[in-house]
Write a protein that holds these residues in place. Sequence first.
Motif, mmCIF file in Angstrom:
data_model
loop_
_atom_site.group_PDB
_atom_site.id
_atom_site.type_symbol
_atom_site.label_atom_id
_atom_site.label_comp_id
_atom_site.label_asym_id
_atom_site.label_seq_id
_atom_site.Cartn_x
_atom_site.Cartn_y
_atom_site.Cartn_z
ATOM 1 N N TYR A 41 0.830 -1.204 0.000
ATOM 2 C CA TYR A 41 0.000 0.000 0.000
ATOM 3 C C TYR A 41 0.866 1.257 0.000
ATOM 4 O O TYR A 41 0.667 2.180 -0.807
ATOM 5 N N PHE A 42 1.858 1.322 0.898
ATOM 6 C CA PHE A 42 2.698 2.511 0.998
ATOM 7 C C PHE A 42 3.574 2.687 -0.242
ATOM 8 O O PHE A 42 3.730 3.799 -0.744
ATOM 9 N N ASN A 43 4.151 1.588 -0.728
ATOM 10 C CA ASN A 43 4.974 1.692 -1.937
ATOM 11 C C ASN A 43 4.137 2.123 -3.136
ATOM 12 O O ASN A 43 4.614 2.845 -4.024
ATOM 13 N N GLY A 44 2.869 1.686 -3.167
ATOM 14 C CA GLY A 44 1.974 2.093 -4.249
ATOM 15 C C GLY A 44 1.692 3.583 -4.218
ATOM 16 O O GLY A 44 1.676 4.247 -5.255
ATOM 17 N N ARG A 45 1.489 4.146 -3.028
ATOM 18 C CA ARG A 45 1.213 5.581 -2.921
ATOM 19 C C ARG A 45 2.463 6.431 -3.150
ATOM 20 O O ARG A 45 2.356 7.632 -3.402
ATOM 21 N N LEU A 46 3.629 5.785 -3.051
ATOM 22 C CA LEU A 46 4.871 6.524 -3.270
ATOM 23 C C LEU A 46 5.339 6.449 -4.718
ATOM 24 O O LEU A 46 6.438 6.887 -5.044
ATOM 25 N N THR A 47 4.499 5.871 -5.580
ATOM 26 C CA THR A 47 4.789 5.835 -7.008
ATOM 27 C C THR A 47 4.173 7.067 -7.662
ATOM 28 O O THR A 47 2.977 7.333 -7.499
ATOM 29 N N LYS A 62 10.295 6.710 -8.019
ATOM 30 C CA LYS A 62 11.395 7.202 -7.196
ATOM 31 C C LYS A 62 11.612 6.197 -6.079
ATOM 32 O O LYS A 62 10.668 5.789 -5.409
ATOM 33 N N ASN A 63 12.857 5.793 -5.895
ATOM 34 C CA ASN A 63 13.151 4.776 -4.888
ATOM 35 C C ASN A 63 13.209 5.415 -3.502
ATOM 36 O O ASN A 63 14.213 6.019 -3.131
ATOM 37 N N TYR A 64 12.124 5.276 -2.750
ATOM 38 C CA TYR A 64 12.071 5.835 -1.398
ATOM 39 C C TYR A 64 12.654 4.891 -0.357
ATOM 40 O O TYR A 64 12.821 5.272 0.801
ATOM 41 N N ASN A 65 12.944 3.622 -0.750
ATOM 42 C CA ASN A 65 13.425 2.617 0.215
ATOM 43 C C ASN A 65 12.491 2.548 1.428
ATOM 44 O O ASN A 65 12.940 2.573 2.579
ATOM 45 N N TYR A 66 11.187 2.485 1.146
ATOM 46 C CA TYR A 66 10.208 2.533 2.229
ATOM 47 C C TYR A 66 10.461 1.457 3.279
ATOM 48 O O TYR A 66 10.460 1.743 4.478
ATOM 49 N N ASP A 67 10.690 0.213 2.839
ATOM 50 C CA ASP A 67 10.821 -0.891 3.792
ATOM 51 C C ASP A 67 12.007 -0.701 4.731
ATOM 52 O O ASP A 67 11.901 -0.955 5.942
ATOM 53 N N SER A 68 13.145 -0.259 4.180
ATOM 54 C CA SER A 68 14.326 -0.047 5.025
ATOM 55 C C SER A 68 14.141 1.138 5.965
ATOM 56 O O SER A 68 14.466 1.067 7.158
ATOM 57 N N TRP A 69 13.608 2.263 5.432
ATOM 58 C CA TRP A 69 13.382 3.429 6.287
ATOM 59 C C TRP A 69 12.314 3.155 7.329
ATOM 60 O O TRP A 69 12.417 3.616 8.478
#
Length: 438
Positions: A41-47, A62-69
């Motif tokens: 869900y979060f990675n989808g909204r960050l696209t 854009k690579n936000y590295n959501y999982d690592s952050w």
Amino acid sequence: MWNEKKPSPPADSGHRVALIIFVLGLGTLLPWNFFMTASQYFNGRLTVHNGTLNGTSGITTKNYNYDSWMALLSQLPLLLFTLLNSFIYQWVKERIRVAFSLIVIFLLFSLTAALVQVSMQPDTFFSITMATIWFINTFGAVLQGGLFGMVSLFPPRYNTLFMSGQGLAGMFAAIAMLCSILSNAEKSSAALGYFITPCVATLVTLLCYLLLPHLEFARFYMNKSQGDTVQTSEELLSSTDKKILNGKDLETSGKMDESQERSSVLAVFKKIWLMALCVTCVFAVTLSVFPVITVRVQTVYKENTSWDKVFTCVCCFVVFNTMDVAGRSAPSLVQWPSKQSLLFPVAVLSRLVFIPLLMMCNVANSKLTVLFSHDFAFVTIMALFSFTNGYLASLCMAYAPQLVRCRDCETAGSLMTFFLVLGLAIGAAFSFLLGKLV
């Protein structure tokens, strides 16, 4: 009158205290698990969809590295505030710490649910989400420290139940996400329902905690340390009942009573250091690859769109949390290796093998050689990985209070919580490096 036997503990009628402690365990890890499981869900909204931003077609990622952050910003406040909690618990009442933390967590979850319906730029959404994760885990640290300390006052079985409840939190989040994926509702509606679920669960956790002191069985153990201090004093005085006016005897009694006071944090750590390092290692290994590496593993059956849609949720999160709960529950049946055995730290260190095993699964666009491409191989490795995580972590948390005196159990519980979170923070930091390697 002074020679009366210590009162025996009352029965846990209807296993109500056991159930409440299980629910409290579930409530402590809901924030972490709901944010982790909602990775898609979060990675989808960050696209960034260019068509909605500047009238052009196509998608820019854009690579936000959501999982690592997400992992790092979850564990840093947990680490800092769990350490602080190890020292301030004597000055701030546990009841205030736990109740206030649950209320704030409920409000922050409500904010996350409300944002589902709000359109915003990915950069803004990322910043708000990271800030929410930081603050929600800040209060989660205070919550965990308070509850671990409280549960340490109960018999070891209740510590295991608390850990099992924490394991169920992940399964609870995974099943909630699976239901939202399989529902025919619009994506935003499904996500709203997903985030409302932990709001309700957090309120239930708060009500259970407020109910606990009203149960006789819980009161007996929660007040045990104070009762033991009074009774020890009385027993010491009764043995010298005819010499009580003698100054030397009074001085001796005073010294003996002083020895019953709580030990310092350092003194308690010296007794539990091995268990503390073991629990750190267990969670450092786990978080270095889960979920950063595991969510990138793909199914070999790409043509089956239905299975491809739920593969990550089922094989990564549902399998992990199901086996983690099984592992956390297993110590109630068997506890091996024992706390004195050298095999215990060996078993903990042996989990390092799971890092290369998971990195060599069918990771999307992997730079490494894929040795375990089939779905079954990935599920098998994940099952063993998660079972050992739950089993060894639960043993560490159950063994530590057994190594100290009753009145030092709360300190031991708070320290173990700090080292547990230290392991999570170390794993989260390593996840950035491992993510680059694959």
